[in-house]
Design an enzyme around this catalytic site. Structure first.
Site, PDB file in Angstrom:
ATOM      1  N   HIS A  93      -9.410  -0.851   1.640  1.00 33.13           N
ATOM      2  CA  HIS A  93      -8.760   0.123   2.560  1.00 33.13           C
ATOM      3  C   HIS A  93      -9.226   1.603   1.915  1.00 33.13           C
ATOM      4  O   HIS A  93      -9.022   1.935   0.961  1.00 33.13           O
ATOM      5  CB  HIS A  93      -7.326  -0.193   3.031  1.00 33.13           C
ATOM      6  CG  HIS A  93      -6.373  -0.141   1.462  1.00 33.13           C
ATOM      7  ND1 HIS A  93      -5.915   1.053   1.219  1.00 33.13           N
ATOM      8  CD2 HIS A  93      -6.109  -0.959   0.640  1.00 33.13           C
ATOM      9  CE1 HIS A  93      -5.087   0.989   0.263  1.00 33.13           C
ATOM     10  NE2 HIS A  93      -5.199  -0.298  -0.305  1.00 33.13           N
ATOM     11  N   ASP A  95      -7.137   4.427   3.212  1.00 34.25           N
ATOM     12  CA  ASP A  95      -5.686   5.071   3.049  1.00 34.25           C
ATOM     13  C   ASP A  95      -5.051   5.097   1.663  1.00 34.25           C
ATOM     14  O   ASP A  95      -5.300   4.056   0.955  1.00 34.25           O
ATOM     15  CB  ASP A  95      -4.805   4.762   4.415  1.00 34.25           C
ATOM     16  CG  ASP A  95      -4.318   3.247   4.201  1.00 34.25           C
ATOM     17  OD1 ASP A  95      -5.077   2.545   4.007  1.00 34.25           O
ATOM     18  OD2 ASP A  95      -3.180   3.137   4.425  1.00 34.25           O
ATOM     19  N   GLU A 160      -3.706   0.454   5.443  1.00 31.27           N
ATOM     20  CA  GLU A 160      -3.222  -0.508   4.759  1.00 31.27           C
ATOM     21  C   GLU A 160      -1.793  -0.607   4.128  1.00 31.27           C
ATOM     22  O   GLU A 160      -0.816  -1.297   3.857  1.00 31.27           O
ATOM     23  CB  GLU A 160      -3.990  -0.984   3.686  1.00 31.27           C
ATOM     24  CG  GLU A 160      -3.665  -2.152   2.831  1.00 31.27           C
ATOM     25  CD  GLU A 160      -2.697  -2.096   1.725  1.00 31.27           C
ATOM     26  OE1 GLU A 160      -1.996  -3.045   1.122  1.00 31.27           O
ATOM     27  OE2 GLU A 160      -2.426  -0.992   1.289  1.00 31.27           O
ATOM     28  N   ASP A 189      -7.401  -6.330  -3.531  1.00 36.65           N
ATOM     29  CA  ASP A 189      -6.505  -5.159  -3.608  1.00 36.65           C
ATOM     30  C   ASP A 189      -5.144  -5.492  -4.277  1.00 36.65           C
ATOM     31  O   ASP A 189      -4.015  -5.125  -4.016  1.00 36.65           O
ATOM     32  CB  ASP A 189      -5.915  -5.080  -2.055  1.00 36.65           C
ATOM     33  CG  ASP A 189      -5.291  -3.764  -1.864  1.00 36.65           C
ATOM     34  OD1 ASP A 189      -5.252  -2.944  -2.505  1.00 36.65           O
ATOM     35  OD2 ASP A 189      -4.214  -3.904  -0.646  1.00 36.65           O
ATOM     36  N   HIS A 384       0.533   3.270  -7.149  1.00 39.21           N
ATOM     37  CA  HIS A 384       1.403   4.269  -6.585  1.00 39.21           C
ATOM     38  C   HIS A 384       2.049   4.877  -7.936  1.00 39.21           C
ATOM     39  O   HIS A 384       2.971   5.730  -7.478  1.00 39.21           O
ATOM     40  CB  HIS A 384       2.608   3.283  -5.873  1.00 39.21           C
ATOM     41  CG  HIS A 384       2.043   2.776  -4.556  1.00 39.21           C
ATOM     42  ND1 HIS A 384       2.542   2.368  -3.458  1.00 39.21           N
ATOM     43  CD2 HIS A 384       0.687   2.479  -4.140  1.00 39.21           C
ATOM     44  CE1 HIS A 384       2.182   1.941  -2.387  1.00 39.21           C
ATOM     45  NE2 HIS A 384       0.693   1.872  -3.016  1.00 39.21           N
TER      46      HIS A 384
END
Length: 409
Positions: A93, A95, A160, A189, A384
């Site tokens: 992905h 994003d 995503e 992922d 993150h």
């Protein structure tokens, strides 16, 4: 074929750095995260792929009036194989999530930092490592003039990070023959630094908002009000009882049981001497697939009725996100066996095993449509977080695992 690909891939350190630098510089934030979407990043990726000689991508654009271009781009790039009726897909992905508190970063999160084997920057692991690994394999095919046994497909999807409505969910529903029942699907992922987690199943996920309404008053005269915070606290203490209501365990998952966790709490009053009249909290539930999420919400509401009766409050509920688990990928499916064989061949000493996870992945959109899919990568496991990082060696190693899967397809 395989030896030539593995040899060519082993020498791709500079390309890994160059691609990561280009991609990191473009913050592809979706509108839910305050950004313009993935269009700029998709356009830059198209240019990079064209410069390397890849076929023209097919675009599957999901309409989204919230972004400047009016859509969210999804790109499919296919290198034809000897058997053009089948495709090995690697799905990543475009994003990313926002960087958060920039003071916690070692530098600008959108400027790639190289430190030995590690690359730092927002998005380098989630999910640019997968983007780059898939490109490395495609570049090696082009450079060696290799025709793979089946088509090699790279799918770069949008959205995503905020639900995939404009990403793989949209592509799977509007692909017009892009996928076939005999295709192989790998989604890089999620994974562990050891490379041993091969995800084949997911728990159901429920994010539930609970709004407790009492009556605000001065704290010196509590009899004039109804304390919503006290009622919310009582409700929160009932949530662990859900483990007794839904006690099953499945060793495929870690933890093996369902989880029910109160998490976010919204602010109520600004001052200490006011009894709040409204409190809002949220519950994150990761539920084993055998349980129906409607039964979970019914159990939570039953606890809420007990709190209403005990405290004199009223309680409202809202589903923030609800995803009933997709059917698991069979542990003996060809894609599972091929990925595990590739891991053993590339990562010496690794003991890969099929596993389930508590979080949702985009593989669910494939599994619901009957496509067995594997979620796997060799990650530093810091998505993150501030100072997000990725390993150059593992980016190359993952591309080599993909080469093993393709060669054995």
């Amino acid at each position: 074929m395989l030896d030539a690909l593995l040899s060519r891939l082993a020498d791709k350190r500079d390309l890994v750095i160059d691609l990561q630098r280009e991609l990191t510089a473009i913050p592809a934030l979706g509108p839910d995260n305050g950004g313009p979407g993935e269009r700029e990043k998709a356009d830059r990726l198209k240019t990079l792929l064209a410069d390397m000689g890849f076929p023209e991508p097919r675009e599957i654009n999901a309409p989204d009036p919230r972004v400047p271009c009016g859509h969210r781009p999804n790109l499919a790039v296919v290198i034809p194989g000897a058997d053009t009726a089948r495709t090995f897909w690697v799905i990543s992905h475009l994003d990313i999530v926002p960087p958060g508190d920039r003071a916690l970063w070692r530098g600008d999160p959108y400027t790639l930092e190289v430190d030995g084997d590690l690359l730092y920057g927002r998005g380098v692991e989630d999910n640019q490592q997968a983007v780059v690994s898939s490109i490395l394999l495609g570049k090696a095919l082009l450079e060696t003039g290799t025709t793979p046994p089946v088509n090699y497909g790279m799918l770069f999807v949008a959205d995503e990070e905020t639900g995939s409505k404009y990403g793989l969910d949209y592509v799977a529903a509007h692909h017009d023959g892009l996928f076939t029942k005999d295709d192989l699907f790998l989604v890089p992922d999620f994974g562990l630094p050891s490379s041993e987690m091969v995800e084949v199943a997911e728990k159901s996920m429920l994010w539930y908002k609970v709004s407790v309404k009492g009556r605000q008053c001065h704290a010196s005269t509590p009899e004039d009000g109804i304390n919503s915070l006290s009622a919310a606290a009582l409700f929160i203490l009932k949530i662990p009882k859900l483990h007794e209501r839904f006690p099953a365990k499945n060793p495929l998952f870690q933890p093996a049981n369902s989880t029910f966790e109160p998490t976010k709490k919204e602010a109520n009053v600004d001052n200490i001497n006011t009894i709040p009249g409204r409190d809002v909290f949220y519950v994150d539930c990761r539920v084993l697939p055998e349980y129906d999420l409607d039964d979970v919400t019914a159990a939570i509401r039953a606890y809420g009725r007990e709190v209403e009766a005990a405290c004199g409050v009223t309680i409202d509920y809202e589903v923030v996100q609800q995803e009933q688990a997709a059917p698991a990928t069979p542990e003996d499916a060809p894609i599972v066996r091929k990925v595990m064989d590739g891991i053993r061949a590339v990562y010496a000493g690794a003991k890969p095993r099929p596993m389930g996870i508590g979080g949702g992945t985009v593989a669910a959109y494939l599994r619901r449509r009957g496509h067995p899919a594997v979620v796997w990568a060799t990650l530093e496991h810091n998505a993150h977080q501030p100072n997000e990082r990725t390993s150059i060696a593992k980016t190359i190693g993952d591309a080599q695992v993909m080469a093993h899967v393709l060669a054995g397809a």
